[in-house]
Design an enzyme around this catalytic site. Sequence first.
Site, PDB file in Angstrom:
ATOM      1  N   VAL A 101       0.961  -1.446  -0.122  1.00 25.43           N
ATOM      2  CA  VAL A 101      -0.188  -0.326   0.195  1.00 25.43           C
ATOM      3  C   VAL A 101       0.987   0.935  -0.467  1.00 25.43           C
ATOM      4  CG1 VAL A 101      -2.185   1.067   1.791  1.00 25.43           C
ATOM      5  CG2 VAL A 101      -2.221  -1.470   1.253  1.00 25.43           C
ATOM      6  N   GLY A 118       4.305   4.274   3.471  1.00 30.22           N
ATOM      7  CA  GLY A 118       3.372   3.239   2.772  1.00 30.22           C
ATOM      8  C   GLY A 118       3.727   1.954   3.460  1.00 30.22           C
ATOM      9  N   LYS A 119       3.753   0.499   3.745  1.00 30.35           N
ATOM     10  CA  LYS A 119       3.573  -0.132   3.788  1.00 30.35           C
ATOM     11  C   LYS A 119       3.522  -1.814   3.030  1.00 30.35           C
ATOM     12  CE  LYS A 119       4.312  -1.464   8.309  1.00 30.35           C
ATOM     13  NZ  LYS A 119       5.140  -0.350   9.370  1.00 30.35           N
ATOM     14  N   ALA A 120       3.900  -2.622   3.291  1.00 26.44           N
ATOM     15  CA  ALA A 120       4.183  -3.980   2.077  1.00 26.44           C
ATOM     16  C   ALA A 120       3.528  -5.363   3.215  1.00 26.44           C
ATOM     17  CB  ALA A 120       5.058  -4.240   1.813  1.00 26.44           C
TER      18      ALA A 120
END
Length: 363
Positions: free
Chosen positions: A29, A74-76
């Site tokens: 995201v 953001g992040k994953a």
Amino acid sequence: MCEIQYDELGPSKVIHLYSKKAQLRAIVVVDNTALGPAIGGVRVSPLVSTEEVLRLARTMTLKNSIAGIPHGGGKAGILVDPKGPEKERYFRIFAKQIKDLQEYIPGPDMGSDEEAMAWIYDEIGRACGLPEELGGLPLDKLGATGFGLSECAEVSCPYAGIDLKKARVAVQGFGSVGKAAAWFLSEKGAVLVAASDTKGTIHCADGIDIDKLIEIKQSTGSVINYGEGIRMETEDLFSRECDILIPAAIPDVINEENVYSIKAKLILQGANIPATRAAEEILMKRGILSVPDFIANAGGVIMAAMEYAKKTEKETFEAISSKIKKNTGLILEKAMQEKILPRAAAEELSKDKVLKAMRCREY
Ligand code: NAD
């Protein structure tokens, strides 16, 4: 599949990755990039959900914004077992899949470490939280987040009527963050009186020798083997007599059940979301000041951004000190004047900054 809630900040991209051959699923995201390319960790767990990655990405947008670093949020999530045998292969496949997603810079999070960041960097030439050999600044070894908490204490103690030079400190979770916070606070004259981990709590009203406790935790695995003071259950940490309480372990540990037993005057949130919103409101009513996670524990993310910008260790510590001190003062002033939660003050200031930056951008 979760329903995505779009609002004025984002999310800008929600990507589901799938490699049939490797049977690998991942989620990325990119929440908002108005302030710069998004930085955020890669969480590795078979249970990571889209909703969780969305929430964490938004937290990063707000945290990076108020920390004054030139990055969005953001992040994953990679949906595999972080202890599985094929970890390197999975990270390398994930890296190849996000190669062209230039606006996302991966960092370490639960289940990923500096070695994993080195694999990603090797594949695509961008990642933060790298090993020292690749120009990284070792976050936990340097204790950057704990250092930031001690700087935050300097500014917040007068608001809570505490003299930091004589303050009694209790730390929940004597890990990377908790140990470093206790150590840097003791450099400013404070005394550690209680510390806990999953095995229990140790309480010494006359003070704990921090170097000795670090050594005991390292060699035996738990603070309860300190050998002096009183041993208690893990949960008993919260009701100890102290001035400053630092939750530095897991989310939601301060809640409606134990919030009334807290005797501290000041809480510095070392962990992410260690108190529920309801508990934060009760703390405020009880006159206990609680500095929210994304101000108090921002040392880690500031270090990641400084590392990415190739800054030195000295420059990084100076940046952590000045940014955290300034933000702590700003949000506590705003919270006092408007009689709102320090968390609400921080959220408002950080969102405002992102919205202003968005007005200058075309998309
Ligand atoms: P860590 O694994 O090094 O240490 C966590 C410690 O907490 C361990 O000693 C563990 O025994 C203890 N613990 C776990 N559950 C507990 C419980 N219920 N009661 C008491 N102790 C408990 O982790 P860390 O890197 O120190 O991170 C701690 C928290 O801070 C996490 O929430 C993390 O997301 C957050 N955080 C870490 C950093 C960083 O720089 N490492 C930066 C920002 C936020």
